[in-house]
Design an enzyme around this catalytic site. Structure first.
Site, PDB file in Angstrom:
ATOM      1  N   ASP A  75      14.958 -10.103  22.537  1.00  0.00           N
ATOM      2  CA  ASP A  75      14.739 -11.400  21.556  1.00  0.00           C
ATOM      3  C   ASP A  75      16.033 -10.632  20.315  1.00  0.00           C
ATOM      4  O   ASP A  75      16.570  -9.650  21.259  1.00  0.00           O
ATOM      5  CB  ASP A  75      13.568 -11.509  21.141  1.00  0.00           C
ATOM      6  CG  ASP A  75      13.565 -12.164  19.519  1.00  0.00           C
ATOM      7  OD1 ASP A  75      14.361 -13.101  20.247  1.00  0.00           O
ATOM      8  OD2 ASP A  75      12.757 -12.465  19.022  1.00  0.00           O
ATOM      9  N   ASP A  77      16.050 -12.309  16.787  1.00  0.00           N
ATOM     10  CA  ASP A  77      15.573 -11.349  15.552  1.00  0.00           C
ATOM     11  C   ASP A  77      14.715 -10.711  15.511  1.00  0.00           C
ATOM     12  O   ASP A  77      13.413 -11.246  15.721  1.00  0.00           O
ATOM     13  CB  ASP A  77      15.153 -12.918  14.984  1.00  0.00           C
ATOM     14  CG  ASP A  77      16.772 -13.760  14.746  1.00  0.00           C
ATOM     15  OD1 ASP A  77      17.952 -13.996  14.062  1.00  0.00           O
ATOM     16  OD2 ASP A  77      16.921 -15.103  14.949  1.00  0.00           O
TER      17      ASP A  77
END
Length: 488
Positions: A75, A77
């Site tokens: 991912d 963030d």
């Protein structure tokens, strides 16, 4: 034969010496030193609490061999990019202003500034009562059948929890009637406006140095994996322009060369559990192209899509894939339960929590708390007035110790992993949906890429701890920075 009454009296008085309340209050023939106490109750005094936990350790829920992992997914963030507390302050302030100016809430709410150490991830909010609370792993099902409850699992939700709490406090303090459910909807929408209108992206892109942490370590992780022949991919909900700016800052202008597949605006968790949205390609300027996607090529940027097409086009399946994310539900749950990937949870809170566990104050409090619990369990059958008075004092002191250890982590809600003696609901979900977990992806730098993570055989309630590494998970047999420095 032992005079049990005299033995009990002597033991009680000696144990009182360890208590803050009674220490030094007794003298003469009623006092026994601590060595005598350990002889009387060797099983009640736990082994020394370990203060060697390393915040750069990777903790295992399942056995994982990195030698079998060929593909690493990330991912963006709070995984590749970690953010400073300044971002939460900006999100809170902007959402609070939205609540006042757009939803016409009282101006008095503006006096409440953001409290950095107020809320904790994994809390639940009773929407009908306006109550923010931490729930342990064994009571959630009962609660879930009753009131409407929302769990906050996202790190970005910490400002939202704080705003809910201060708005509730304002109405209660000023004796103003309000609807907690309506308040929840308004606060949720105000927080959503910060993200939908792109404010967060704008703040970060304008001041990368202020908001992004650990960029050098992100580069080091990606470079090391690629240099060892691993394939990398990125699946994020964030837009390309935002990711590109951040990755250029952390990794360099050629950051896309590290990744075999890059997918933005993926709309997780729907990306993982439906097959509706097709992949679309973005050109070098981030503009959407409409050609049919028959392959996912290195150097290209793709938007939306779904995991089923991803698996079909890449052939990356099963335990050879290890995906890292911070959100247990949106990032990891479906991959673990439905698709057989290995999963790694990023838990930045581990950094602070391990520092607390390493303190002498925590070690002493926990040791005496464990001893008191054992004493209460063993001595509760004594019903004479003196014994019952001592037991009540121990119960009171045990509760004081619980509060003391809780406050070391967070004065309002304590540790995100434990509530009293039980794991939190967050902690149980962490164990359920992640094979390994760590404070940041930089922890990978401390391990050889053929390393095997072994979960500790922690004793069940009816089992006795037989090995020291059951009691010292995270330090015994765990590589430390200085021991693994040659890997970096």
């Amino acid at each position: 034969m032992i005079n049990f009454t005299g033995w009990w009296k002597c033991t009680v008085m000696s144990l009182m010496l360890l208590s803050n309340k009674y220490r030094g209050s007794y003298s003469g023939d009623m006092i026994i030193d601590c060595m005598s106490l350990c002889c009387l109750f060797p099983d009640l005094i736990p082994p020394s609490v370990c203060n060697l936990l390393n915040s750069s350790t990777i903790y295992a829920n399942n056995e994982v061999s990195l030698a079998e992992v060929d593909i690493y997914g990330f991912d963006y963030d709070y995984t590749l990019a970690l953010y400073s507390d300044a971002l939460n302050t900006m999100i809170y302030n902007t959402a609070r202003d939205f609540l006042i100016e757009h939803f016409k809430y009282p101006e008095g709410i503006r006096k409440y500034d953001y409290i950095p150490n107020f809320a904790a991830r994994g809390l639940h909010y009773d929407i009908q009562k306006g109550l923010l609370m931490k729930i342990d792993a064994f009571h959630y099902i009962q609660l879930g059948t009753g009131p409407k409850v929302k769990q906050f699992m996202d790190i970005f939700s910490i400002p939202e929890m704080t705003l809910l709490a201060v708005a509730n406090d304002f109405f209660i303090s000023n004796d103003i009637e309000y609807d907690p459910e309506h308040l929840y909807k308004d606060v949720s929408e105000a927080i959503g406006m910060v993200h939908i209108k792109g404010y967060m992206y704008k703040w970060i892109m304008q001041d990368l140095e202020k908001y992004i942490l650990g960029g050098d370590e992100t580069y080091a992780v990606l470079h090391r994996l690629v240099s060892h022949g691993k394939k990398l991919f990125l699946i994020t909900n964030s837009p390309f322009s935002f990711v590109d700016k951040g990755m250029r800052y952390m990794v360099g202008k050629d950051w896309r060369d590290f990744f075999d597949v890059v997918i933005v605006q993926a709309d997780k968790p729907h990306f993982f559990n439906d097959c509706v949205k097709p992949f679309r390609r973005l050109d070098g300027n981030g503009d959407l192209q409409w050609d049919k996607i028959n392959s996912l090529d290195k150097g290209q940027i793709y938007k939306q899509g779904n995991l089923y097409d991803f698996l079909r086009l890449t052939g990356w399946r099963g335990s050879s894939v290890l995906y890292f994310g911070d959100h247990l539900y949106s990032d990891l749950a479906d991959l673990m339960l439905r698709h057989g990937w290995r999963t790694g949870a990023i838990v930045p809170e581990l950094d602070l929590e391990t520092k607390v566990v390493n303190t002498e104050q925590y070690a002493q409090s926990l040791t005496w708390l464990q001893a008191l619990t054992g004493l209460l369990e063993r001595m509760q059958m004594h019903r004479d007035s003196q014994s019952r008075e001592v037991l009540q004092d121990w119960l009171k002191e045990r509760e004081e110790l619980r509060l003391r250890t809780k406050n070391l982590f967070n004065p309002q809600f304590g540790s995100i992993f434990r509530t009293c003696h039980n794991p939190t609901y967050f902690s149980r979900r962490l164990c359920r949906f992640s094979d390994v977990y760590m404070a940041s992806i930089s922890c990978l730098l401390n391990y050889d890429l053929s390393y095997t993570f072994y979960p500790r055989r922690t004793p069940l309630q009816h089992e006795a701890p037989l090995w020291m590494d059951q009691l010292c998970t995270g330090c015994m047999k765990t590589p430390f920075l200085e021991e693994m420095a040659h890997i970096r």
